[in-house]
Design a protein around this motif. Sequence first.
Motif, mmCIF file in Angstrom:
data_model
loop_
_atom_site.group_PDB
_atom_site.id
_atom_site.type_symbol
_atom_site.label_atom_id
_atom_site.label_comp_id
_atom_site.label_asym_id
_atom_site.label_seq_id
_atom_site.Cartn_x
_atom_site.Cartn_y
_atom_site.Cartn_z
ATOM 1 N N LEU A 140 0.826 -1.208 0.000
ATOM 2 C CA LEU A 140 0.000 0.000 0.000
ATOM 3 C C LEU A 140 0.862 1.260 0.000
ATOM 4 N N VAL A 141 1.881 1.294 0.852
ATOM 5 C CA VAL A 141 2.758 2.471 0.915
ATOM 6 C C VAL A 141 3.586 2.594 -0.358
ATOM 7 N N LEU A 142 4.021 1.478 -0.910
ATOM 8 C CA LEU A 142 4.769 1.519 -2.166
ATOM 9 C C LEU A 142 3.931 2.147 -3.275
ATOM 10 N N ALA A 143 2.637 1.831 -3.320
ATOM 11 C CA ALA A 143 1.784 2.304 -4.402
ATOM 12 C C ALA A 143 1.405 3.772 -4.240
ATOM 13 N N PHE A 144 1.171 4.227 -2.998
ATOM 14 C CA PHE A 144 0.607 5.560 -2.803
ATOM 15 C C PHE A 144 1.572 6.568 -2.184
ATOM 16 N N PRO A 149 0.550 8.968 -5.676
ATOM 17 C CA PRO A 149 0.566 10.422 -5.893
ATOM 18 C C PRO A 149 1.567 11.198 -5.030
ATOM 19 N N LEU A 150 1.971 10.670 -3.864
ATOM 20 C CA LEU A 150 2.886 11.436 -3.010
ATOM 21 C C LEU A 150 4.302 11.452 -3.565
ATOM 22 N N ASN A 151 4.759 10.311 -4.083
ATOM 23 C CA ASN A 151 6.060 10.218 -4.749
ATOM 24 C C ASN A 151 7.210 10.679 -3.839
ATOM 25 N N LEU A 152 7.223 10.170 -2.597
ATOM 26 C CA LEU A 152 8.303 10.520 -1.667
ATOM 27 C C LEU A 152 9.599 9.794 -1.977
ATOM 28 N N ALA A 156 13.374 7.291 4.498
ATOM 29 C CA ALA A 156 13.026 6.853 5.840
ATOM 30 C C ALA A 156 11.585 7.188 6.199
ATOM 31 N N LEU A 157 11.076 8.317 5.716
ATOM 32 C CA LEU A 157 9.702 8.692 6.028
ATOM 33 C C LEU A 157 8.709 7.681 5.470
ATOM 34 N N SER A 158 8.984 7.145 4.296
ATOM 35 C CA SER A 158 8.098 6.125 3.722
ATOM 36 C C SER A 158 8.064 4.881 4.600
ATOM 37 N N GLY A 159 9.232 4.474 5.100
ATOM 38 C CA GLY A 159 9.257 3.337 6.010
ATOM 39 C C GLY A 159 8.494 3.609 7.290
ATOM 40 N N SER A 160 8.584 4.827 7.825
ATOM 41 C CA SER A 160 7.847 5.175 9.038
ATOM 42 C C SER A 160 6.345 5.123 8.799
ATOM 43 N N ILE A 161 5.894 5.585 7.645
ATOM 44 C CA ILE A 161 4.465 5.547 7.338
ATOM 45 C C ILE A 161 3.982 4.105 7.235
ATOM 46 N N ALA A 162 4.791 3.237 6.620
ATOM 47 C CA ALA A 162 4.404 1.826 6.513
ATOM 48 C C ALA A 162 4.270 1.182 7.887
ATOM 49 N N LEU A 163 5.234 1.428 8.769
ATOM 50 C CA LEU A 163 5.159 0.843 10.112
ATOM 51 C C LEU A 163 4.040 1.468 10.936
ATOM 52 N N GLU A 227 10.110 -5.740 12.322
ATOM 53 C CA GLU A 227 9.503 -5.964 11.011
ATOM 54 C C GLU A 227 10.506 -5.698 9.889
ATOM 55 N N ALA A 228 10.465 -6.545 8.880
ATOM 56 C CA ALA A 228 11.318 -6.368 7.707
ATOM 57 C C ALA A 228 10.523 -6.365 6.408
ATOM 58 N N ALA A 229 9.429 -7.151 6.354
ATOM 59 C CA ALA A 229 8.704 -7.332 5.092
ATOM 60 C C ALA A 229 8.201 -6.024 4.498
ATOM 61 N N PRO A 230 7.482 -5.151 5.244
ATOM 62 C CA PRO A 230 7.010 -3.913 4.593
ATOM 63 C C PRO A 230 8.138 -2.968 4.221
ATOM 64 N N LEU A 231 9.237 -2.981 5.000
ATOM 65 C CA LEU A 231 10.342 -2.067 4.713
ATOM 66 C C LEU A 231 11.147 -2.496 3.501
ATOM 67 N N ILE A 232 11.183 -3.791 3.240
ATOM 68 C CA ILE A 232 11.884 -4.260 2.038
ATOM 69 C C ILE A 232 11.238 -3.673 0.788
ATOM 70 N N LEU A 233 9.909 -3.530 0.812
ATOM 71 C CA LEU A 233 9.209 -2.997 -0.355
ATOM 72 C C LEU A 233 9.366 -1.493 -0.499
ATOM 73 N N VAL A 234 9.672 -0.789 0.584
ATOM 74 C CA VAL A 234 9.715 0.671 0.515
ATOM 75 C C VAL A 234 11.133 1.212 0.627
ATOM 76 N N GLY A 235 12.124 0.394 0.284
ATOM 77 C CA GLY A 235 13.447 0.957 0.075
ATOM 78 C C GLY A 235 14.522 0.621 1.064
ATOM 79 N N ALA A 236 14.274 -0.264 2.039
ATOM 80 C CA ALA A 236 15.298 -0.570 3.043
ATOM 81 C C ALA A 236 16.097 -1.815 2.683
#
Length: 302
Positions: A140-144, A149-152, A156-163, A227-236
Amino acid sequence: MTSTELPARAATGPTLTPGRRRRDGASTVFVCVLWACLLVAALFLLYVLLTIVVSGISRLDANLLTQAPSTIRPSTAGVQPAIVGTLLVVGVTALIALPLGIAAAIYLEEYADPQRWFNRAIELNVQNLAAVPSIIFGILVLAFVVRAPLNLGAVALSGSIALALLILPVVIIATRESLRAVPREIRDGSLAVGATRWQTVWRQLLPAAVPGIATGSILALSRAVGEAAPLILVGATTFITFTPDGLFSRYTVMPVQIFNFALQSREAFVPLTYAAILLLIVILLALNGTAIMLRNRFARRW
C-alpha cells in the motif's frame, strides 16, 4: 429424619460415576499434552537462544555499535547505520501512530454512536486490519507514498508511514481495552460533579488507562522494530554504509541489515550475523522491560 442419620449422610462423599471418571481422565490427558507442547516449544526456543549467544557473543563489541557494514573487512564491520535508521524510523512511527491511534480509540469508545453505520464500519475495519499481513501495508505504501501520488521515494519517512499503518490498529485496540477497564463509577462520578465529557476523558479516564495504553503502545513499537517485510518494499533493501541524516535520505534497519549479512557466503559474516541478531533481541527485551516498568509504575498510582 433422625439426628443419627445426618452424620452418616454427611460422611458419605460424592460418588464418581463412570461418565465423570472419563471426563476427569480426559482432562488429565489434555493438561499433560499441553505441558508437553509447552516444554517442547521452550526447549526449541532455548536452543535457538543458546545458538545465537554462543555464535555471536564474540562479535558483540564496540565495533558492532560504531562501525559501518563492510564486505571487505567483516571482522571489524558493524551495524551503526542500521541502528540509527531503526531509531529514526521507529521514532517517527511512534510520532505518527500513537497520537492517531489514541485519538481514534477515544473517539470510538467515548464519542462515537455505535448505532451509526459509519462508526460500525470503522470498528469492523480496525479489527480486520489488526490481522492483515504486514507485507500488505508495504504494498500500500509503495503504491501511494513511494510512488504517485505522493512520490516521496524510498526514504526513511516512507518506512515510518508503513510501520505506522501496521501498528495503528494494535494501538487503537489496546487503548480501547484500557479505557473499558476503567471503572464506570469514575465516569459517572466525574460527570455528576459537573465535568464535561472531554474533561472526564482527559483528567480521569486517560490517567487511569495509562498503564494499559503504555504497555500496548510499546509492544506495538516492539513489533515495528522487528519488522522487515514492509520495509523491504519501501526501500530498506540496500547495503547502506553511511548514517541516514534525515527523513528524506536512504536508510536501512536492523532486520534488513541482518538479512543482508545472512546472504553473504563468507564464513566471517556468520558471527557478525548472530551478533546483530543478539543486539536486536537486546533492544526488543529493553522495550518490553520498559513496558512492564511503566505498567507497574502507573498501576501503583491508580
